[in-house]
Scaffold this motif. Sequence first.
Motif, mmCIF file in Angstrom:
data_model
loop_
_atom_site.group_PDB
_atom_site.id
_atom_site.type_symbol
_atom_site.label_atom_id
_atom_site.label_comp_id
_atom_site.label_asym_id
_atom_site.label_seq_id
_atom_site.Cartn_x
_atom_site.Cartn_y
_atom_site.Cartn_z
ATOM 1 N N PHE A 167 -2.016 16.994 1.190
ATOM 2 C CA PHE A 167 -1.455 16.973 -0.157
ATOM 3 C C PHE A 167 -1.572 18.350 -0.794
ATOM 4 O O PHE A 167 -2.594 19.029 -0.648
ATOM 5 C CB PHE A 167 -2.169 15.931 -1.012
ATOM 6 C CG PHE A 167 -1.882 14.514 -0.575
ATOM 7 C CD1 PHE A 167 -0.762 13.848 -1.037
ATOM 8 C CD2 PHE A 167 -2.747 13.859 0.310
ATOM 9 C CE1 PHE A 167 -0.497 12.542 -0.629
ATOM 10 C CE2 PHE A 167 -2.490 12.565 0.718
ATOM 11 C CZ PHE A 167 -1.359 11.907 0.251
ATOM 12 N N ALA A 168 -0.535 18.716 -1.510
ATOM 13 C CA ALA A 168 -0.455 20.068 -2.072
ATOM 14 C C ALA A 168 -1.602 20.366 -3.033
ATOM 15 O O ALA A 168 -2.085 21.505 -3.099
ATOM 16 C CB ALA A 168 0.892 20.258 -2.779
ATOM 17 N N HIS A 169 -2.052 19.366 -3.770
ATOM 18 C CA HIS A 169 -3.090 19.588 -4.781
ATOM 19 C C HIS A 169 -4.345 18.778 -4.494
ATOM 20 O O HIS A 169 -5.032 18.305 -5.404
ATOM 21 C CB HIS A 169 -2.540 19.254 -6.176
ATOM 22 C CG HIS A 169 -1.303 20.021 -6.529
ATOM 23 N ND1 HIS A 169 -1.312 21.380 -6.775
ATOM 24 C CD2 HIS A 169 0.001 19.616 -6.644
ATOM 25 C CE1 HIS A 169 -0.075 21.775 -7.050
ATOM 26 N NE2 HIS A 169 0.739 20.732 -6.967
ATOM 27 N N GLY A 170 -4.649 18.602 -3.231
ATOM 28 C CA GLY A 170 -5.840 17.856 -2.869
ATOM 29 C C GLY A 170 -5.573 16.363 -2.816
ATOM 30 O O GLY A 170 -4.501 15.888 -3.185
ATOM 31 N N GLU A 171 -6.539 15.606 -2.346
ATOM 32 C CA GLU A 171 -6.368 14.167 -2.209
ATOM 33 C C GLU A 171 -6.063 13.531 -3.566
ATOM 34 O O GLU A 171 -6.774 13.777 -4.543
ATOM 35 C CB GLU A 171 -7.620 13.532 -1.610
ATOM 36 C CG GLU A 171 -7.786 13.791 -0.124
ATOM 37 C CD GLU A 171 -6.664 13.149 0.686
ATOM 38 O OE1 GLU A 171 -6.392 11.948 0.491
ATOM 39 O OE2 GLU A 171 -6.066 13.853 1.535
ATOM 40 N N PRO A 172 -5.004 12.728 -3.635
ATOM 41 C CA PRO A 172 -4.616 12.124 -4.924
ATOM 42 C C PRO A 172 -5.578 11.019 -5.349
ATOM 43 O O PRO A 172 -6.183 10.345 -4.529
ATOM 44 C CB PRO A 172 -3.231 11.549 -4.609
ATOM 45 C CG PRO A 172 -3.282 11.235 -3.144
ATOM 46 C CD PRO A 172 -4.116 12.325 -2.525
ATOM 47 N N ARG A 173 -5.715 10.858 -6.667
ATOM 48 C CA ARG A 173 -6.560 9.809 -7.221
ATOM 49 C C ARG A 173 -5.735 8.791 -8.005
ATOM 50 O O ARG A 173 -6.124 7.630 -8.102
ATOM 51 C CB ARG A 173 -7.632 10.430 -8.126
ATOM 52 C CG ARG A 173 -8.599 11.336 -7.377
ATOM 53 C CD ARG A 173 -9.521 12.080 -8.338
ATOM 54 N NE ARG A 173 -10.328 11.194 -9.160
ATOM 55 C CZ ARG A 173 -11.470 10.643 -8.762
ATOM 56 N NH1 ARG A 173 -11.928 10.878 -7.531
ATOM 57 N NH2 ARG A 173 -12.157 9.848 -9.560
ATOM 58 N N THR A 174 -4.600 9.217 -8.544
ATOM 59 C CA THR A 174 -3.751 8.333 -9.330
ATOM 60 C C THR A 174 -2.286 8.533 -8.937
ATOM 61 O O THR A 174 -1.939 9.496 -8.232
ATOM 62 C CB THR A 174 -3.892 8.599 -10.842
ATOM 63 O OG1 THR A 174 -3.383 9.914 -11.132
ATOM 64 C CG2 THR A 174 -5.347 8.501 -11.277
ATOM 65 N N PHE A 175 -1.431 7.653 -9.422
ATOM 66 C CA PHE A 175 0.001 7.752 -9.167
ATOM 67 C C PHE A 175 0.543 9.120 -9.580
ATOM 68 O O PHE A 175 1.349 9.734 -8.876
ATOM 69 C CB PHE A 175 0.754 6.666 -9.954
ATOM 70 C CG PHE A 175 1.270 5.546 -9.097
ATOM 71 C CD1 PHE A 175 2.246 5.754 -8.138
ATOM 72 C CD2 PHE A 175 0.779 4.269 -9.261
ATOM 73 C CE1 PHE A 175 2.718 4.714 -7.363
ATOM 74 C CE2 PHE A 175 1.252 3.214 -8.493
ATOM 75 C CZ PHE A 175 2.229 3.438 -7.537
ATOM 76 N N GLN B 141 -5.305 6.062 -0.769
ATOM 77 C CA GLN B 141 -6.205 5.325 -1.650
ATOM 78 C C GLN B 141 -6.094 5.874 -3.075
ATOM 79 O O GLN B 141 -6.359 7.047 -3.319
ATOM 80 C CB GLN B 141 -7.656 5.453 -1.159
ATOM 81 C CG GLN B 141 -7.873 4.963 0.265
ATOM 82 C CD GLN B 141 -7.868 3.439 0.353
ATOM 83 O OE1 GLN B 141 -7.880 2.744 -0.657
ATOM 84 N NE2 GLN B 141 -7.849 2.919 1.585
ATOM 85 N N LEU B 142 -5.682 5.015 -4.011
ATOM 86 C CA LEU B 142 -5.550 5.416 -5.409
ATOM 87 C C LEU B 142 -6.467 4.571 -6.285
ATOM 88 O O LEU B 142 -6.633 3.373 -6.049
ATOM 89 C CB LEU B 142 -4.094 5.247 -5.880
ATOM 90 C CG LEU B 142 -3.029 6.054 -5.128
ATOM 91 C CD1 LEU B 142 -1.641 5.692 -5.651
ATOM 92 C CD2 LEU B 142 -3.282 7.548 -5.259
ATOM 93 N N LEU B 143 -7.031 5.187 -7.305
ATOM 94 C CA LEU B 143 -7.923 4.464 -8.208
ATOM 95 C C LEU B 143 -7.163 3.502 -9.112
ATOM 96 O O LEU B 143 -7.728 2.499 -9.561
ATOM 97 C CB LEU B 143 -8.709 5.466 -9.073
ATOM 98 C CG LEU B 143 -9.658 6.413 -8.324
ATOM 99 C CD1 LEU B 143 -10.309 7.381 -9.296
ATOM 100 C CD2 LEU B 143 -10.724 5.609 -7.582
ATOM 101 N N ILE C 98 0.819 -1.213 0.000
ATOM 102 C CA ILE C 98 0.000 0.000 0.000
ATOM 103 C C ILE C 98 0.858 1.271 0.000
ATOM 104 O O ILE C 98 2.051 1.243 0.303
ATOM 105 C CB ILE C 98 -0.930 0.037 1.234
ATOM 106 C CG1 ILE C 98 -0.087 0.093 2.523
ATOM 107 C CG2 ILE C 98 -1.864 -1.169 1.238
ATOM 108 C CD1 ILE C 98 -0.916 0.296 3.791
ATOM 109 N N GLY C 99 0.212 2.377 -0.323
ATOM 110 C CA GLY C 99 0.809 3.692 -0.162
ATOM 111 C C GLY C 99 0.410 4.247 1.186
ATOM 112 O O GLY C 99 -0.722 4.032 1.641
#
Length: 317
Positions: free
Chosen positions: A174-182, A260-262, A165-166
């Motif tokens: 996170f600098a640009h909001g919650e991440p969705r992808t790598f 959590q990443l898509l 997991i990450g």
Amino acid sequence: MLDFRVATFLCVCQTMNFTQAAKALNITQPAVSQHIRFLEEAYKVRLFHYENKKLSLTPAGCILYKRLTALKNDEQALRAELHSRVTEIEEIALGVTMTVGEYAIIGPLAAMLRRHPERNVKLRFGNTTQLLQMLAEGTIQMALVEGYYPKDQYAHYRYSTEDYIGVCAASHVFAHGEPRTFSDLLGERLLVREEGSGTRNILERNLALRGMKIEHFIHFTEVGNMHTIIGLLCRDCGISFLYKTAVEHELANHMLREIQLLDFSMQHDFDFIWEKGSIYTEQYQAFGRELAACARDVARGGDVRNEMEIVPLPEQV
């Protein structure tokens, strides 16, 4: 006892240089050449190919290297077995990766040692690359690895399947909001293990599938110790990708949280491996099965001594 020319051949295979092999063995270079010629004549094949000042193994040489490596390691195991008949003490040398040794084996190994007070276990630490080298050298008989390895070259037995997991600090923003992808993580500082580590190798392969590299992260910090990486994560010094078993305590106590990443979700096996073709395969499988059973019992919170019949490792005949 293996012929002394076998030791010469194996040394040349490891150095791919007759001069270096002669120096390592404390013999002359002509003696090295003579030993190799003897083996080539005995087996009626060429073992090495020399082109453009570079030495390489022929296909026949590769086969002989694999077989003689297994025989050499089996001979060392045989010496230990014969010695155990005198001392009545079983002995096995096991190599483990840092993650396995620090987070996945302590409880099960303790349970096994309580069940087998007559057994001596030599535990050696290293990353996956180093453990494969230890197997080749005969320093260890088995390895428990969490990284990728050439499965066609080793016998193996699955110890467990773990979530990869990450993670980041629970308070991380996170600098640009919650991440969705790598790709949303490239602006973060990545905390990563050293080259040769199984944990790093898995991340590199996942990034490669997306046309990415570790160097694409704006900032990354290379750390050769998992405890240090976890300590830096808890202090909000970056993000990392690692096995969930290594941070279960920190996740449960809300010191860290999973990213959590898509486009990312995976599990990976922890495997026992040993030289393919070893005469001790049955013994190594029994050791792996027992330790894996101890791990399952520890995970249930039980006492392995009360639930499993105590049996010695199989004898060799």
